[in-house]
Design an enzyme around this catalytic site. Structure first.
Site, short mmCIF file in Angstrom:
data_model
loop_
_atom_site.label_atom_id
_atom_site.label_comp_id
_atom_site.label_asym_id
_atom_site.label_seq_id
_atom_site.Cartn_x
_atom_site.Cartn_y
_atom_site.Cartn_z
N THR A 138 -65.69 85.30 -8.17
CA THR A 138 -66.42 84.77 -7.01
C THR A 138 -67.79 84.24 -7.45
OG1 THR A 138 -67.28 86.94 -6.48
CG2 THR A 138 -65.28 86.28 -5.34
N SER B 273 -68.02 64.52 -5.64
CA SER B 273 -66.75 65.25 -5.61
C SER B 273 -66.25 65.43 -7.04
CB SER B 273 -65.70 64.47 -4.82
OG SER B 273 -64.41 64.99 -5.07
N HIS C 228 -61.22 62.30 -9.77
CA HIS C 228 -62.59 61.79 -9.91
C HIS C 228 -63.06 61.85 -11.37
CE1 HIS C 228 -63.51 61.60 -5.43
NE2 HIS C 228 -62.24 61.95 -5.54
N HIS D 171 -72.18 81.36 4.91
CA HIS D 171 -72.30 82.16 6.13
C HIS D 171 -73.58 81.98 6.92
CE1 HIS D 171 -68.80 84.16 4.44
NE2 HIS D 171 -69.48 84.35 3.33
N ARG E 285 -79.14 85.62 2.17
CA ARG E 285 -78.90 86.43 0.97
C ARG E 285 -79.18 85.67 -0.33
NH1 ARG E 285 -73.25 89.69 0.24
NH2 ARG E 285 -73.83 90.39 2.33
N GLU F 47 -48.42 53.01 -10.66
CA GLU F 47 -48.83 53.57 -9.36
C GLU F 47 -49.99 52.77 -8.79
OE1 GLU F 47 -48.81 58.27 -8.33
OE2 GLU F 47 -49.79 57.64 -10.16
C1 LIG Z 1 -66.38 58.59 -0.54
C2 LIG Z 1 -65.76 59.96 -0.50
N1 LIG Z 1 -66.38 60.92 0.18
C3 LIG Z 1 -65.89 62.17 0.23
C4 LIG Z 1 -64.72 62.51 -0.43
C5 LIG Z 1 -64.19 63.90 -0.32
O1 LIG Z 1 -64.15 64.56 -1.55
P1 LIG Z 1 -63.14 65.79 -1.76
O2 LIG Z 1 -61.79 65.20 -1.97
O3 LIG Z 1 -63.65 66.48 -2.98
O4 LIG Z 1 -63.21 66.63 -0.55
C6 LIG Z 1 -64.02 61.52 -1.13
C7 LIG Z 1 -62.78 61.88 -1.82
O5 LIG Z 1 -62.24 61.21 -2.60
C8 LIG Z 1 -64.54 60.21 -1.17
O6 LIG Z 1 -63.89 59.24 -1.82
#
Ligand SMILES: Cc1ncc(COP(=O)(O)O)c(C=O)c1O
Length: 408
Positions: free
Chosen positions: A36, A191, A196, A223, A227, A343
């Site tokens: 965690t 992200s 990514h 939460h 803390r 793809e």
């Molecule tokens: C522009 C954008 N914002 C937010 C996200 C959300 O990220 P996550 O998939 O990590 O939740 C993405 C996901 O690809 C995204 O392309």
């Protein structure tokens, strides 16, 4: 973009970038049985700040969650940044669903603005006309590795006293004017999902240089308690009574914590990030050579994403908008690519304003979404990876030539 690829494909949208380092780091955490959130998450956040050039980073369990705590922060912060119910945030019409949802979830409205067909980012030149007395912020999204024009955006924000935010989930390591994207505004998000630039299984980061924002983000991540904050902090100072301070709930927050496994993998991935980007850039150059040849054959029927001036991209993927002799053939071309082992997918989520979910959100569409709809109707992307893709790109070229020969 939650898409993990199809095994039958030769040229995939996304691939793993892990090797022994990431796997061993994950196994070490599991063997420690301390999985965690703890010191390894802190270490990842420190490495991230050092690399990107920001003061504070808060890791979460996804880019979507990072957007969620970013917007919530603006509702619960006490300072001048605080937004009121149903204040307006300007957003581009092309982005991912969870760019938008946290705005509504935090009782704010969004105003959609069309995008630029070359950069695929928000059309900075329309924004000023869209600003109303309720507008308080611009949420800029750097689409697929391409920075927005932050000279223009910063000027607008200064002129109208707006907060600048960045959803940089698709553009880790991209720079505008020698500054990393995600750090141009009050807060920025990233992200680290599978497809990514780096992958921590799931994961996200919110960054800021503002200490009050940072403390609110820390509380919102776990939460809404105090803390994880220092004794003297911007949310609520601690009493010094240990048990009280462990269970003092101040903000209606979430539990969007990451875990030590994600962070340990992330530390290894960050070390490799500059190399990953080099490969992506070289692949982009090769892709462009093939596109130029295809455009000679088709009379410029393929429009690709153009990098914003003064920026250095991080090349998430290779986009194509079909024009001229290829206009209206998106589905046919996608099927052809698929049937030949390549793809492909729509550009992000196409024109987001056409989705039924808009009826569930408080929002406004400013003007027509002409370019977003063109992207929706005629736009496709194929993957870019952190390795030499010469073979994949040659396959792409050969398949496209075959398709073009068939329609001529
Ligand atoms: C522009 C954008 N914002 C937010 C996200 C959300 O990220 P996550 O998939 O990590 O939740 C993405 C996901 O690809 C995204 O392309």
């Amino acid at each position: 973009m939650v898409y993990e690829g199809n095994n039958k494909m030769i040229y995939k949208l996304a691939e793993s970038t892990w090797s022994a380092e990431e796997k061993n780091a994950a196994i070490d955490v599991i063997n420690s049985e301390k999985c965690t959130m703890g010191d390894i998450v802190k270490k990842f956040e420190k490495s991230f700040c050092d690399m990107i050039g920001c003061k504070y980073a808060v890791m979460t369990n996804s880019g979507s969650s990072s957007n969620l705590i970013m917007m919530a922060c603006l509702k619960f912060i006490k300072s001048k940044y605080k937004l009121n119910d149903w204040d307006e945030v300007i957003v581009p019409a092309v982005s991912w669903a969870t760019t938008y949802y946290p705005i509504y979830q935090n009782r704010l409205t969004m105003k959609f603005v069309d995008v630029n067909l070359d950069t695929l980012n928000i059309d900075e030149d329309i924004i000023e006309k869209a600003i109303s007395s309720k507008t308080r912020a611009i949420l800029a999204v750097n689409i697929l590795g391409n920075p927005c024009d932050y000279s223009k955006l910063k000027n607008i924000c200064e002129k109208y006293n707006l907060i600048l935010l960045e959803d940089n989930c698709e553009s880790l390591y991209a720079k505008y004017d020698d500054r990393f994207c995600g750090t141009h505004g009050l807060m920025g998000t990233y992200s680290t999902f599978f497809s990514h630039h780096i992958c921590t299984v799931e994961g996200g980061i919110t960054v800021t240089d503002d200490e009050e924002v940072y403390h609110n983000l820390l509380s919102l991540r776990a939460h809404g308690w105090t803390r994880d904050l220092p004794k003297i902090n911007h949310v609520k100072n601690k009493s010094g009574q240990l048990i009280d301070d462990l269970f003092d709930f101040v903000i209606p927050g979430y539990n969007v914590r990451p875990n030590e496994i994600f962070a340990a993998i992330g530390i290894q991935q960050l070390k490799k990030l500059p190399m990953f980007i080099e490969y992506r850039k070289e692949n982009y150059n090769k892709f462009m050579q093939y596109v130029n040849l295809l455009n000679q054959m088709t009379g410029n029927a393929i429009r690709v994403q153009k990098m914003t001036p003064k920026s250095i991209g991080s090349y998430f993927a290779f986009t194509m908008i079909f024009e001229g002799m290829l206009r209206g053939k998106k589905r046919e071309i996608m099927n052809f690519l698929y049937n030949n082992g390549i793809e492909c997918r729509p550009i992000v989520a196409g024109n987001f304003t056409k989705n039924p979910v808009l009826t569930n959100m408080d929002c406004e569409i400013f003007g027509d979404m002409k370019n977003a709809q063109i992207i929706d109707d005629d736009g496709v992307f194929i993957g870019n990876h952190a390795r030499d893709m010469s073979d994949n790109l040659k396959l792409f070229f050969d398949v496209m030539v075959k398709y073009i020969d068939g329609v001529r």
